[in-house]
Design a protein around this motif. Structure first.
Motif, PDB file in Angstrom:
ATOM      1  N   ARG A  95      -4.414   5.537 -37.119  1.00  0.00           N
ATOM      2  CA  ARG A  95      -4.507   6.688 -36.212  1.00  0.00           C
ATOM      3  C   ARG A  95      -5.843   7.404 -36.401  1.00  0.00           C
ATOM      4  O   ARG A  95      -6.479   7.806 -35.428  1.00  0.00           O
ATOM      5  N   THR A  96      -6.273   7.553 -37.630  1.00  0.00           N
ATOM      6  CA  THR A  96      -7.561   8.184 -37.922  1.00  0.00           C
ATOM      7  C   THR A  96      -8.694   7.374 -37.308  1.00  0.00           C
ATOM      8  O   THR A  96      -9.583   7.923 -36.652  1.00  0.00           O
ATOM      9  N   ILE A  97      -8.663   6.065 -37.503  1.00  0.00           N
ATOM     10  CA  ILE A  97      -9.700   5.185 -36.957  1.00  0.00           C
ATOM     11  C   ILE A  97      -9.728   5.282 -35.436  1.00  0.00           C
ATOM     12  O   ILE A  97     -10.792   5.437 -34.832  1.00  0.00           O
ATOM     13  N   LEU A  98      -8.566   5.205 -34.810  1.00  0.00           N
ATOM     14  CA  LEU A  98      -8.490   5.251 -33.352  1.00  0.00           C
ATOM     15  C   LEU A  98      -8.948   6.602 -32.811  1.00  0.00           C
ATOM     16  O   LEU A  98      -9.757   6.674 -31.876  1.00  0.00           O
ATOM     17  N   THR A  99      -8.476   7.669 -33.407  1.00  0.00           N
ATOM     18  CA  THR A  99      -8.827   9.017 -32.945  1.00  0.00           C
ATOM     19  C   THR A  99     -10.328   9.265 -33.057  1.00  0.00           C
ATOM     20  O   THR A  99     -10.980   9.656 -32.084  1.00  0.00           O
ATOM     21  N   TYR A 100     -10.871   9.041 -34.237  1.00  0.00           N
ATOM     22  CA  TYR A 100     -12.297   9.310 -34.445  1.00  0.00           C
ATOM     23  C   TYR A 100     -13.177   8.309 -33.693  1.00  0.00           C
ATOM     24  O   TYR A 100     -14.271   8.662 -33.232  1.00  0.00           O
ATOM     25  N   GLY A 101     -12.734   7.079 -33.572  1.00  0.00           N
ATOM     26  CA  GLY A 101     -13.498   6.076 -32.823  1.00  0.00           C
ATOM     27  C   GLY A 101     -13.579   6.404 -31.349  1.00  0.00           C
ATOM     28  O   GLY A 101     -14.655   6.333 -30.738  1.00  0.00           O
ATOM     29  N   LEU A 102     -12.445   6.776 -30.746  1.00  0.00           N
ATOM     30  CA  LEU A 102     -12.451   7.134 -29.323  1.00  0.00           C
ATOM     31  C   LEU A 102     -13.267   8.398 -29.077  1.00  0.00           C
ATOM     32  O   LEU A 102     -14.025   8.486 -28.108  1.00  0.00           O
ATOM     33  N   SER A 105     -18.880  11.067 -36.640  1.00  0.00           N
ATOM     34  CA  SER A 105     -17.427  11.127 -36.794  1.00  0.00           C
ATOM     35  C   SER A 105     -16.940  10.114 -37.834  1.00  0.00           C
ATOM     36  O   SER A 105     -15.848  10.261 -38.384  1.00  0.00           O
ATOM     37  N   ILE A 106     -17.736   9.098 -38.124  1.00  0.00           N
ATOM     38  CA  ILE A 106     -17.380   8.138 -39.174  1.00  0.00           C
ATOM     39  C   ILE A 106     -17.264   8.863 -40.510  1.00  0.00           C
ATOM     40  O   ILE A 106     -16.295   8.683 -41.250  1.00  0.00           O
ATOM     41  N   LEU A 107     -18.242   9.695 -40.804  1.00  0.00           N
ATOM     42  CA  LEU A 107     -18.214  10.481 -42.036  1.00  0.00           C
ATOM     43  C   LEU A 107     -16.977  11.376 -42.070  1.00  0.00           C
ATOM     44  O   LEU A 107     -16.286  11.464 -43.083  1.00  0.00           O
ATOM     45  N   LEU A 108     -16.695  12.012 -40.927  1.00  0.00           N
ATOM     46  CA  LEU A 108     -15.530  12.907 -40.854  1.00  0.00           C
ATOM     47  C   LEU A 108     -14.223  12.143 -41.041  1.00  0.00           C
ATOM     48  O   LEU A 108     -13.309  12.630 -41.708  1.00  0.00           O
ATOM     49  N   ALA A 109     -14.134  10.954 -40.453  1.00  0.00           N
ATOM     50  CA  ALA A 109     -12.907  10.160 -40.582  1.00  0.00           C
ATOM     51  C   ALA A 109     -12.673   9.734 -42.023  1.00  0.00           C
ATOM     52  O   ALA A 109     -11.552   9.836 -42.537  1.00  0.00           O
ATOM     53  N   ALA A 121     -15.455   2.925 -31.542  1.00  0.00           N
ATOM     54  CA  ALA A 121     -16.474   3.687 -30.810  1.00  0.00           C
ATOM     55  C   ALA A 121     -17.319   2.753 -29.944  1.00  0.00           C
ATOM     56  O   ALA A 121     -17.630   3.074 -28.789  1.00  0.00           O
ATOM     57  N   SER A 122     -17.670   1.600 -30.477  1.00  0.00           N
ATOM     58  CA  SER A 122     -18.480   0.640 -29.730  1.00  0.00           C
ATOM     59  C   SER A 122     -17.720   0.089 -28.530  1.00  0.00           C
ATOM     60  O   SER A 122     -18.280  -0.054 -27.435  1.00  0.00           O
ATOM     61  N   LEU A 123     -16.440  -0.211 -28.724  1.00  0.00           N
ATOM     62  CA  LEU A 123     -15.625  -0.704 -27.605  1.00  0.00           C
ATOM     63  C   LEU A 123     -15.438   0.379 -26.541  1.00  0.00           C
ATOM     64  O   LEU A 123     -15.493   0.084 -25.340  1.00  0.00           O
ATOM     65  N   ALA A 124     -15.234   1.626 -26.972  1.00  0.00           N
ATOM     66  CA  ALA A 124     -15.121   2.730 -26.017  1.00  0.00           C
ATOM     67  C   ALA A 124     -16.429   2.901 -25.260  1.00  0.00           C
ATOM     68  O   ALA A 124     -16.430   3.124 -24.037  1.00  0.00           O
ATOM     69  N   TYR A 125     -17.548   2.773 -25.953  1.00  0.00           N
ATOM     70  CA  TYR A 125     -18.869   2.865 -25.343  1.00  0.00           C
ATOM     71  C   TYR A 125     -19.033   1.806 -24.265  1.00  0.00           C
ATOM     72  O   TYR A 125     -19.459   2.097 -23.137  1.00  0.00           O
ATOM     73  N   VAL A 126     -18.669   0.572 -24.590  1.00  0.00           N
ATOM     74  CA  VAL A 126     -18.783  -0.534 -23.629  1.00  0.00           C
ATOM     75  C   VAL A 126     -17.879  -0.273 -22.422  1.00  0.00           C
ATOM     76  O   VAL A 126     -18.311  -0.432 -21.268  1.00  0.00           O
ATOM     77  N   LEU A 127     -16.650   0.127 -22.658  1.00  0.00           N
ATOM     78  CA  LEU A 127     -15.703   0.367 -21.569  1.00  0.00           C
ATOM     79  C   LEU A 127     -16.188   1.476 -20.630  1.00  0.00           C
ATOM     80  O   LEU A 127     -16.198   1.307 -19.406  1.00  0.00           O
ATOM     81  N   ILE A 128     -16.603   2.592 -21.197  1.00  0.00           N
ATOM     82  CA  ILE A 128     -17.041   3.710 -20.362  1.00  0.00           C
ATOM     83  C   ILE A 128     -18.346   3.363 -19.649  1.00  0.00           C
ATOM     84  O   ILE A 128     -18.547   3.746 -18.494  1.00  0.00           O
ATOM     85  N   TRP A 129     -19.236   2.606 -20.284  1.00  0.00           N
ATOM     86  CA  TRP A 129     -20.464   2.171 -19.627  1.00  0.00           C
ATOM     87  C   TRP A 129     -20.140   1.277 -18.432  1.00  0.00           C
ATOM     88  O   TRP A 129     -20.746   1.404 -17.365  1.00  0.00           O
TER      89      TRP A 129
END
Length: 175
Positions: A3-10, A48-52, A81-89
């Protein structure tokens, strides 16, 4: 941990791509005129990686984490984060009718022409831009290229964050 990975990654991916899209919209006719601005936006979003890692270390593990578990959390956030970046792009490209690469190629050619490039050198550059536009139109080329824009930055931030946060005295948990 997932959940932490998903939340901070998105969150990270959305911040980065929205920042980059806003900078493209503001720049108008000169997309990608500042590569440094794009990477600065990526670094801010990927913080956000540091925060997670810190949240997981402090809330789940009692303030102590080893390098490899910290790195894996950071790597997970970077991938999401990279996958979200690709999707939104991809969504941005679809909404703008895939005009980005045409505008980019036109801007590069105009800049070179203004700099005095002409003749065979200009023709070669124009041919390279046409090839780039053809390649970029293929999603099997474009998707991995877009992922490769951001993931190495996330990997670097994950390494540095894991190295720093394995020391419990670095940003210690509040009692």
């Amino acid at each position: 941990m997932s959940r932490t990975i998903l939340t901070y990654g998105l969150m990270s991916g959305a911040v980065i791509i929205l920042g980059i899209i806003i900078s493209i919209v503001i720049q108008g006719d000169a997309p990608h005129s500042s590569v440094w601005l794009g990477y600065l936006i990526m670094l801010v979003g990927l913080s956000s990686i540091l925060l997670a890692i810190k949240q997981h270390r402090d809330k789940v593990l009692g303030g102590v984490i080893k390098f490899w578990p910290a790195f894996l959390i950071g790597l997970g956030v970077a991938v999401v984060a990279s996958l979200a970046y690709v999707l939104i792009w991809e969504i941005y490209l679809a909404v703008t009718h895939y005009r980005f690469m045409d505008q980019y190629a036109a801007q590069v050619l105009a800049a070179k022409k203004a700099a005095g490039v002409s003749g065979a050198a200009y023709a070669k550059l124009a041919a390279e831009m046409e090839a780039m536009k053809r390649d970029y139109a293929n999603p099997l080329y474009r998707l991995p290229m877009t992922f490769a824009e951001i993931f190495p930055v996330g990997l670097l931030v994950a390494l540095v964050s894991a190295a720093l946060l394995r020391n419990p005295r670095f940003l210690p948990a509040k009692a």
